[in-house]
Design a protein around this motif. Structure first.
Motif, PDB file in Angstrom:
ATOM      1  N   VAL A   1       2.740  20.191 -14.523  1.00  0.00           N
ATOM      2  CA  VAL A   1       2.852  18.608 -14.643  1.00  0.00           C
ATOM      3  C   VAL A   1       2.175  17.984 -13.104  1.00  0.00           C
ATOM      4  CG1 VAL A   1       4.548  16.281 -14.257  1.00  0.00           C
ATOM      5  CG2 VAL A   1       4.641  18.930 -15.743  1.00  0.00           C
ATOM      6  N   GLY A   2       1.426  17.508 -13.438  1.00  0.00           N
ATOM      7  CA  GLY A   2       0.215  16.478 -12.295  1.00  0.00           C
ATOM      8  C   GLY A   2      -0.338  17.739 -11.568  1.00  0.00           C
ATOM      9  N   GLY A   3      -1.521  17.709 -10.357  1.00  0.00           N
ATOM     10  CA  GLY A   3      -2.408  18.674  -9.694  1.00  0.00           C
ATOM     11  C   GLY A   3      -2.852  19.085 -10.705  1.00  0.00           C
ATOM     12  N   GLY A   4      -3.391  18.771 -11.523  1.00  0.00           N
ATOM     13  CA  GLY A   4      -4.450  20.267 -12.247  1.00  0.00           C
ATOM     14  C   GLY A   4      -3.722  21.317 -13.024  1.00  0.00           C
ATOM     15  N   VAL A   5      -4.773  22.252 -13.267  1.00  0.00           N
ATOM     16  CA  VAL A   5      -3.840  23.538 -14.388  1.00  0.00           C
ATOM     17  C   VAL A   5      -5.306  24.673 -13.713  1.00  0.00           C
ATOM     18  CG1 VAL A   5      -3.778  22.351 -16.321  1.00  0.00           C
ATOM     19  CG2 VAL A   5      -6.129  23.838 -15.897  1.00  0.00           C
ATOM     20  N   MET A   6      -4.861  25.477 -13.974  1.00  0.00           N
ATOM     21  CA  MET A   6      -4.995  27.070 -13.441  1.00  0.00           C
ATOM     22  C   MET A   6      -6.657  26.872 -14.303  1.00  0.00           C
ATOM     23  SD  MET A   6      -4.120  30.801 -13.483  1.00  0.00           S
ATOM     24  CE  MET A   6      -4.214  31.772 -13.119  1.00  0.00           C
ATOM     25  N   THR A   7      -7.999  27.234 -13.615  1.00  0.00           N
ATOM     26  CA  THR A   7      -8.859  27.675 -13.806  1.00  0.00           C
ATOM     27  C   THR A   7      -9.569  28.849 -13.613  1.00  0.00           C
ATOM     28  OG1 THR A   7     -10.634  26.539 -12.125  1.00  0.00           O
ATOM     29  CG2 THR A   7      -9.177  25.367 -14.616  1.00  0.00           C
ATOM     30  N   LEU A   8     -10.489  29.553 -14.009  1.00  0.00           N
ATOM     31  CA  LEU A   8     -11.302  30.416 -13.507  1.00  0.00           C
ATOM     32  C   LEU A   8     -11.919  30.291 -12.034  1.00  0.00           C
ATOM     33  CD1 LEU A   8     -12.234  33.313 -14.483  1.00  0.00           C
ATOM     34  CD2 LEU A   8     -13.734  32.551 -15.471  1.00  0.00           C
ATOM     35  N   THR A   9     -13.063  29.445 -12.286  1.00  0.00           N
ATOM     36  CA  THR A   9     -13.333  29.200 -11.025  1.00  0.00           C
ATOM     37  C   THR A   9     -12.352  28.610  -9.682  1.00  0.00           C
ATOM     38  OG1 THR A   9     -15.127  28.093 -11.872  1.00  0.00           O
ATOM     39  CG2 THR A   9     -15.266  27.254  -9.486  1.00  0.00           C
ATOM     40  N   GLY A  10     -10.702  28.578  -9.678  1.00  0.00           N
ATOM     41  CA  GLY A  10      -9.965  27.504  -8.742  1.00  0.00           C
ATOM     42  C   GLY A  10      -9.940  29.381  -8.781  1.00  0.00           C
ATOM     43  N   THR A  11      -9.740  29.857  -9.547  1.00  0.00           N
ATOM     44  CA  THR A  11      -9.080  31.614  -9.191  1.00  0.00           C
ATOM     45  C   THR A  11      -9.640  32.090  -8.509  1.00  0.00           C
ATOM     46  OG1 THR A  11      -7.247  31.465 -11.641  1.00  0.00           O
ATOM     47  CG2 THR A  11      -7.778  33.914 -10.175  1.00  0.00           C
ATOM     48  N   ILE A  12     -10.530  32.155  -8.568  1.00  0.00           N
ATOM     49  CA  ILE A  12     -12.028  33.271  -8.186  1.00  0.00           C
ATOM     50  C   ILE A  12     -12.357  32.596  -6.499  1.00  0.00           C
ATOM     51  CG2 ILE A  12     -13.974  33.896  -7.728  1.00  0.00           C
ATOM     52  CD1 ILE A  12     -14.257  33.445 -10.024  1.00  0.00           C
ATOM     53  N   GLY A  13     -12.526  31.168  -6.642  1.00  0.00           N
ATOM     54  CA  GLY A  13     -12.345  30.424  -4.834  1.00  0.00           C
ATOM     55  C   GLY A  13     -11.273  31.551  -4.076  1.00  0.00           C
ATOM     56  N   LYS A  14     -10.000  30.806  -5.594  1.00  0.00           N
ATOM     57  CA  LYS A  14      -9.123  31.363  -4.258  1.00  0.00           C
ATOM     58  C   LYS A  14      -8.709  32.755  -3.583  1.00  0.00           C
ATOM     59  CE  LYS A  14      -6.628  27.270  -4.591  1.00  0.00           C
ATOM     60  NZ  LYS A  14      -7.857  26.915  -5.757  1.00  0.00           N
ATOM     61  N   SER A  15      -9.036  33.817  -4.571  1.00  0.00           N
ATOM     62  CA  SER A  15      -9.188  35.354  -4.532  1.00  0.00           C
ATOM     63  C   SER A  15      -9.741  35.335  -3.188  1.00  0.00           C
ATOM     64  CB  SER A  15      -9.086  35.552  -5.259  1.00  0.00           C
ATOM     65  OG  SER A  15      -8.384  35.554  -6.763  1.00  0.00           O
ATOM     66  N   PHE A  16     -11.768  34.630  -3.163  1.00  0.00           N
ATOM     67  CA  PHE A  16     -12.332  35.292  -2.025  1.00  0.00           C
ATOM     68  C   PHE A  16     -11.974  33.962  -1.164  1.00  0.00           C
ATOM     69  CE2 PHE A  16     -15.602  35.930  -5.442  1.00  0.00           C
ATOM     70  CZ  PHE A  16     -16.472  36.680  -4.887  1.00  0.00           C
ATOM     71  N   VAL A  17     -10.833  33.320  -0.969  1.00  0.00           N
ATOM     72  CA  VAL A  17     -10.344  33.181   0.396  1.00  0.00           C
ATOM     73  C   VAL A  17      -8.776  33.777   0.864  1.00  0.00           C
ATOM     74  CG1 VAL A  17      -8.675  30.826   1.372  1.00  0.00           C
ATOM     75  CG2 VAL A  17     -10.328  30.209  -0.482  1.00  0.00           C
ATOM     76  N   LEU A  18      -8.699  34.338   0.543  1.00  0.00           N
ATOM     77  CA  LEU A  18      -7.507  35.266   0.982  1.00  0.00           C
ATOM     78  C   LEU A  18      -8.191  36.482   1.278  1.00  0.00           C
ATOM     79  CD1 LEU A  18      -4.780  34.562  -2.263  1.00  0.00           C
ATOM     80  CD2 LEU A  18      -4.344  34.091   0.023  1.00  0.00           C
ATOM     81  N   LEU A  19      -9.162  37.082   0.647  1.00  0.00           N
ATOM     82  CA  LEU A  19      -9.621  37.810   0.731  1.00  0.00           C
ATOM     83  C   LEU A  19     -10.467  38.000   2.159  1.00  0.00           C
ATOM     84  CD1 LEU A  19     -10.482  41.001   0.470  1.00  0.00           C
ATOM     85  CD2 LEU A  19     -13.177  39.880  -0.891  1.00  0.00           C
ATOM     86  N   ALA A  20     -11.151  36.410   2.909  1.00  0.00           N
ATOM     87  CA  ALA A  20     -11.600  36.590   3.621  1.00  0.00           C
ATOM     88  C   ALA A  20     -10.443  36.167   4.800  1.00  0.00           C
ATOM     89  CB  ALA A  20     -12.574  34.665   3.759  1.00  0.00           C
ATOM     90  N   LEU A  21      -9.404  35.420   4.689  1.00  0.00           N
ATOM     91  CA  LEU A  21      -8.524  35.709   5.831  1.00  0.00           C
ATOM     92  C   LEU A  21      -7.854  37.563   6.453  1.00  0.00           C
ATOM     93  CD1 LEU A  21      -6.620  32.944   4.678  1.00  0.00           C
ATOM     94  CD2 LEU A  21      -7.655  32.729   6.199  1.00  0.00           C
ATOM     95  N   LEU A  22      -7.953  37.805   4.810  1.00  0.00           N
ATOM     96  CA  LEU A  22      -7.390  39.452   5.163  1.00  0.00           C
ATOM     97  C   LEU A  22      -8.549  39.824   5.886  1.00  0.00           C
ATOM     98  CD1 LEU A  22      -6.047  42.045   2.831  1.00  0.00           C
ATOM     99  CD2 LEU A  22      -8.432  42.453   3.980  1.00  0.00           C
ATOM    100  N   LEU A  23      -9.602  39.261   5.751  1.00  0.00           N
ATOM    101  CA  LEU A  23     -11.044  40.285   6.507  1.00  0.00           C
ATOM    102  C   LEU A  23     -10.927  40.231   8.003  1.00  0.00           C
ATOM    103  CD1 LEU A  23     -13.597  40.855   4.027  1.00  0.00           C
ATOM    104  CD2 LEU A  23     -12.286  42.863   4.644  1.00  0.00           C
TER     105      LEU A  23
END
Length: 249
Positions: free
Chosen positions: A24-46
């Motif tokens: 409800v508002g704020g958009g929906v889950m997408t493959l591009t968005g999920t890949i981007g978030k995953s890379f952000v989390l991996l970068a933070l971990l590294l």
């Protein structure tokens, strides 16, 4: 070095993970968005892994392990907080992974497995690549039976490690059991656990695909990235455990 620090679990697996959540508002889950978030989390971990690597210590190792577990539990029960808790988990878990990697490297420095960290990273990457290929080509299909078996096997591993840790408080000899040793029983056990952890990747991929299909809310991109990171860290730790067993043969 005691094997007890290598405790593992993936608390993110839940069949009804999208139940009760609507976009409800704020958009929906997408493959591009999920890949981007995953890379952000991996970068933070590294990023924090470098800090852990340069400042390894048992207090840091234990503290970050406990901190990561607490944040992971909060994330599982409060998925809508994932945009904040997932990055926090990545930062704290990075300290754990970095410190652990440095301690293992130091412990194996005088053995032929001194390059344990690169080997574990390579093994984790290959496992990810193989599982992604098998899932994408539908060689592996996440059916209800598959999900039940994988979750059941994962719970069995969690119970084994948790029970061993609790027993170690009263009996240090628990880590001398064959499954924690460097004999064939210990090596086969580690291979089995790595296999179970690898199958969890299929559940993660299915989580992402399902979320996109049902148009899950945007914050689930962070949750899916978090779930994937939990599994990758688990595989990496199990790879290190296996390498240590091989080094001690």
């Amino acid at each position: 070095m005691k094997q007890g620090i290598f405790r593992t679990s993936n608390p993110t697996m839940k069949e009804d993970v999208f139940q009760g959540y609507t976009a409800v508002g704020g958009g929906v889950m997408t493959l591009t968005g999920t890949i981007g978030k995953s890379f952000v989390l991996l970068a933070l971990l590294l990023a924090t892994a470098v800090i852990g690597w340069m400042n390894p210590s048992w207090p840091l190792l234990i503290g970050s392990a406990i901190g990561g577990l607490v944040i992971a539990i909060v994330t599982v029960f409060k998925k809508e907080w994932a945009p904040f808790t997932a990055p926090a988990y990545a930062l704290v878990e990075g300290l754990f992974v970095g410190s652990l990697s440095a301690i293992v490297t130091l412990a194996l420095a005088k053995t032929s497995y001194g390059n344990a960290v690169p080997l574990a990273v390579l093994g984790t990457m290959l496992t990810f690549g193989v599982m992604l290929t098998l899932y994408a080509t539908r060689v592996i299909r996440v059916t209800e039976t598959f999900r039940t078996v994988v979750i059941g096997a994962t719970i069995a591993v969690i119970i084994t490690y948790a029970a061993s840790w609790l027993l170690s408080i009263f009996w240090s000899g628990v880590w001398d059991m064959p499954i924690y040793g460097s004999g064939w029983a210990g090596i086969l056990f580690s291979v089995l656990v790595i296999g179970i952890a690898a199958l969890n990747l299929a559940l993660d991929f299915d989580l992402i695909e399902t979320g996109i299909g049902v148009k899950a809310p945007k914050f689930m991109e962070w949750y899916a990235g978090f779930a994937l990171l939990v599994t990758l860290v688990w595989i990496y730790i199990e790879m290190l455990r296996l390498i240590m067993k091989l080094a001690n043969r």
